[in-house]
Scaffold this motif. Sequence first.
Motif, PDB file in Angstrom:
ATOM      1  N   PRO A   8       0.828  -1.201   0.000  1.00  0.00           N
ATOM      2  CA  PRO A   8       0.000   0.000   0.000  1.00  0.00           C
ATOM      3  C   PRO A   8       0.864   1.253   0.000  1.00  0.00           C
ATOM      4  CG  PRO A   8       0.030  -1.015   2.173  1.00  0.00           C
ATOM      5  CD  PRO A   8       0.704  -1.969   1.252  1.00  0.00           C
ATOM      6  N   VAL A   9       0.347   2.283  -0.662  1.00  0.00           N
ATOM      7  CA  VAL A   9       1.057   3.550  -0.714  1.00  0.00           C
ATOM      8  C   VAL A   9       0.982   4.211   0.658  1.00  0.00           C
ATOM      9  CG1 VAL A   9       1.089   5.834  -1.779  1.00  0.00           C
ATOM     10  CG2 VAL A   9       0.541   3.825  -3.157  1.00  0.00           C
ATOM     11  N   ALA A  10       2.137   4.662   1.188  1.00  0.00           N
ATOM     12  CA  ALA A  10       2.165   5.329   2.489  1.00  0.00           C
ATOM     13  C   ALA A  10       1.513   6.702   2.370  1.00  0.00           C
ATOM     14  CB  ALA A  10       3.592   5.460   2.975  1.00  0.00           C
ATOM     15  N   VAL A  11       0.642   7.019   3.323  1.00  0.00           N
ATOM     16  CA  VAL A  11      -0.077   8.289   3.317  1.00  0.00           C
ATOM     17  C   VAL A  11       0.284   9.059   4.580  1.00  0.00           C
ATOM     18  CG1 VAL A  11      -2.331   9.412   3.146  1.00  0.00           C
ATOM     19  CG2 VAL A  11      -1.980   7.172   2.096  1.00  0.00           C
ATOM     20  N   THR A  12       0.566  10.335   4.411  1.00  0.00           N
ATOM     21  CA  THR A  12       0.790  11.216   5.557  1.00  0.00           C
ATOM     22  C   THR A  12      -0.304  12.278   5.572  1.00  0.00           C
ATOM     23  OG1 THR A  12       2.269  12.628   4.269  1.00  0.00           O
ATOM     24  CG2 THR A  12       3.278  10.853   5.557  1.00  0.00           C
ATOM     25  N   PHE A  13      -0.548  12.801   6.763  1.00  0.00           N
ATOM     26  CA  PHE A  13      -1.641  13.754   6.939  1.00  0.00           C
ATOM     27  C   PHE A  13      -1.121  15.020   7.609  1.00  0.00           C
ATOM     28  CE2 PHE A  13      -3.370   9.478   7.007  1.00  0.00           C
ATOM     29  CZ  PHE A  13      -4.409   9.564   6.092  1.00  0.00           C
ATOM     30  N   GLY A  14      -1.704  16.142   7.231  1.00  0.00           N
ATOM     31  CA  GLY A  14      -1.369  17.418   7.840  1.00  0.00           C
ATOM     32  C   GLY A  14      -2.589  18.056   8.455  1.00  0.00           C
ATOM     33  N   VAL A  15      -2.486  18.432   9.730  1.00  0.00           N
ATOM     34  CA  VAL A  15      -3.593  19.106  10.415  1.00  0.00           C
ATOM     35  C   VAL A  15      -3.131  20.406  11.063  1.00  0.00           C
ATOM     36  CG1 VAL A  15      -4.793  16.934  10.858  1.00  0.00           C
ATOM     37  CG2 VAL A  15      -3.231  17.832  12.585  1.00  0.00           C
ATOM     38  N   LEU A  16      -1.825  20.695  11.019  1.00  0.00           N
ATOM     39  CA  LEU A  16      -1.307  21.934  11.591  1.00  0.00           C
ATOM     40  C   LEU A  16      -1.433  23.043  10.544  1.00  0.00           C
ATOM     41  CD1 LEU A  16       1.809  20.499  13.471  1.00  0.00           C
ATOM     42  CD2 LEU A  16      -0.510  20.882  14.329  1.00  0.00           C
ATOM     43  N   GLY A  17      -2.654  23.340  10.197  1.00  0.00           N
ATOM     44  CA  GLY A  17      -3.022  24.216   9.105  1.00  0.00           C
ATOM     45  C   GLY A  17      -4.250  23.618   8.457  1.00  0.00           C
ATOM     46  N   PRO A  18      -4.536  23.926   7.207  1.00  0.00           N
ATOM     47  CA  PRO A  18      -5.632  23.226   6.526  1.00  0.00           C
ATOM     48  C   PRO A  18      -5.379  21.721   6.484  1.00  0.00           C
ATOM     49  CG  PRO A  18      -4.937  25.163   5.293  1.00  0.00           C
ATOM     50  CD  PRO A  18      -3.930  24.986   6.387  1.00  0.00           C
ATOM     51  N   VAL A  19      -6.442  20.928   6.551  1.00  0.00           N
ATOM     52  CA  VAL A  19      -6.311  19.471   6.559  1.00  0.00           C
ATOM     53  C   VAL A  19      -5.856  19.005   5.174  1.00  0.00           C
ATOM     54  CG1 VAL A  19      -7.537  17.293   6.871  1.00  0.00           C
ATOM     55  CG2 VAL A  19      -8.059  19.254   8.338  1.00  0.00           C
ATOM     56  N   THR A  20      -4.769  18.224   5.142  1.00  0.00           N
ATOM     57  CA  THR A  20      -4.215  17.724   3.880  1.00  0.00           C
ATOM     58  C   THR A  20      -3.869  16.254   4.026  1.00  0.00           C
ATOM     59  OG1 THR A  20      -1.936  18.302   4.486  1.00  0.00           O
ATOM     60  CG2 THR A  20      -3.210  19.981   3.316  1.00  0.00           C
TER      61      THR A  20
END
Length: 621
Positions: A8-20
Amino acid sequence: MTRQQAAPVAVTFGVLGPVTAATERGPVALKGPRQRTVLARLLIARGRVVPVERLVDDLWESPPGGAVGAIRTFVADLRRALEPDRPPRQPPRLLVTEPTGYVLRAAPDAVDAGRFEAAVGEAGRLLTAGLPAPALDAVDAALELWRGPAYADCAGEIWAAAEINRLDELRMLAVERRAEALLALGRPDEAAADLPAHLAHHPLREDAWRLLAVARYRSGRQGEALAALREARDVLVAELGLDPGPELRQLEADILAQAPHLTSTAPPPARRVGSPQPSGRVDSTPQPGRVGSTSGRVGSPPQRPFVGRDAELQRLRHAAEAVARSGRPALALLSGDPGAGKTALAEALTRRLTAEGWATAWGRSPEYEGAPAAWPWTQITDALTGPTALAGPAALTGSTALAEPAGGGSEGAGDPAVARFRRHRAVASLLSGVADRGPLLVVLDDLHRADGDTLDLLTGLLTGPQPATGPVLILGTYRATEINPELTAALARSASLEPVREYLAGLSDEATGELARAVAGVELDPPTVRLIHHRSGGNPFFVRELAQLYVGEGAVALAAVPPGVRDVIRHRVGQLPEPTRTVLRQAAVLGRDLDPEVLGALTDDPEAVLDAWTARCRPVS
C-alpha cells in the motif's frame, strides 16, 4: 510483484493548518469541505471508531434525510483518494469500516500533529538532561511543521475545539521551550526578541513573562526586565484579578538584588509536555470549570487529609476501569450527609484518574441564586474548550454558545425548548469528541442544589435521543438529606442505567483518629480519639473542627461545639420552618437516642413531629 501483492502507498496527513493528505506521489486531491471535515473528524479520533450517527451530528446541525448515504459517499471517495492502487473487492487497510462506523488507522508519525507532539516532548527531555543545543534543533523542527491554525478547516466546529486547543497549548509550550534553550546556550538577545510577539497573543502565560524578564536581564537590560514584570502584573490584575505567582514575585526580588544565579546559563527545569501554565487548559485540585492535571495551581489551597475512604475510592476506580474497557458512558452517584467528604473523595478520584491519563472536568452548582441555567455545564464546557480554562468573564466567550445557545436567527431562535435541545446536542458532541482521544471523567458536585436544566442535561447525555458516546464517566455528588423533587426525578430517570452508588457514612474509630492526628499535628491518646469520634459521629468535617479546637484549647474544649460547626448548624436550622425548629429544640433536650413516642408526647402533637421530620429532610432554600 503483481498488482494484488503491491504494497500500500504510504499516506501522511497534515492538520497543523488546513487538513491535507499526501503520498510520495504528491498531494491527495480531497473533494470539497465535507470530505475534509470527515477526514478531520476521523483524524481527531486517533484510531478510535467514530459512529456514523456521530459523523452525521457533527457534519450537520439539521441532518438531511439522506445524511447517512452522504457519509458513505464521502468515505468511499476518501478511500479511493487515499488508496488509489487498492484492487477491486480487496478490503481497505487505512479507512476501515467497523460495525458502528469508521476508523482511520493512521500511525501517530503519519500525522504532523503526532510528530510535533513527539518533538516538543523530546525537547523537554533534552533540556532536563542539560542538552540545550539538540533541544533547540528539536523544537525548531517542531515549529516548522505549522502551516497555519490547527485544523483550519474546522475552526468553528465544537467537536474539534478541544483538540485545537490542546495543539495550541503545545505550540505555546514549544515557543517557551525554545526560549529556554536559547537562554541555556547563552543567546538571551534572541530569546528577548522572540517572546514579545508570543506574549502579545498569550498575555496570561506567566512562564513566558519569566523567560522574557530573564532574557532582558542577561542582555544587560535590567530596567526593561523589571518593566516586563510590571506589565505582567498589570495584565494579570486587569484580566484575572490575580497577583503574579510566587515565581514572578521572587524573580522581581532577585533582579532588584542582582542575584548571582540570574546570570547562570544552566537550563531551568523543563515542564512536562502538556503541563499547565497559570493560563493553561489543564489544572490540579479540581475547581469549577477546570480540566484535571497533576501539577500545581497558583493560589490553590493545601490538600486536606484524605483517610478512611479507600474502599469507596476503589469501587469508583473499578467503575472507571469498566468505562474505559467498554468505551461507553456510565454514571456514578456519591451521596452522604453534609461534611461527609463527598467532594474530597471526588477530588481523590480525579487525581488518580488524571495520573492514569484521563481528562477530567468539574462543574459545581452554586450556593446562590441568579446563576445562568445549567451553570455547572457551562463550567465544564469552559474547561474543555476555553484556552484559559478559567471560570471568569474572560473565559466565557467560548462556552456561552454551549451553555445558552442563541440560535443565531435560525428557525426556533428564542424558543427555550429549542435552546435546550441545541445545548444538549452541543455538550454531547463536545464530550464525545474529548472521549475520542481518551477516557473522560466529568464531576457534577452538589447536585442537590442543581437547577432543572443541569439535571435534564445530565440525564439527557446518558439516556436521551442523542446521548454522549465514548468512555465518559459522569460522577454526581449530592447530600442525602437534601434531595429535592427535581433531583428525585433525575435519579429515577437514570435508574435504568444501574449507576454505581456510594453512600458515605461516618468514619470508623481508626479513621477518625488518623484524620484527627493529621489535622492536629500531634499524637492523640485513645480516649481523646474516642471522644472526638463520639462527638462527631465520624463526620470528617466535624472531626476536623474538633481536632482544631483541641489544638487551640486542649481536651477540655472538646465538650464545646466548634465555632465552624456552630455556624453551619445555625445557618441550616435558621432556614427550616418554625415548627421544625421547635421540634428540634425539644428533641435536643431528650438527647441523641430519643424515643419518637416521647417526643410526640412532649410536643402534644405526634403529627407535628412527622411533619417536622419531613420538612427537615427537604432541602433548605
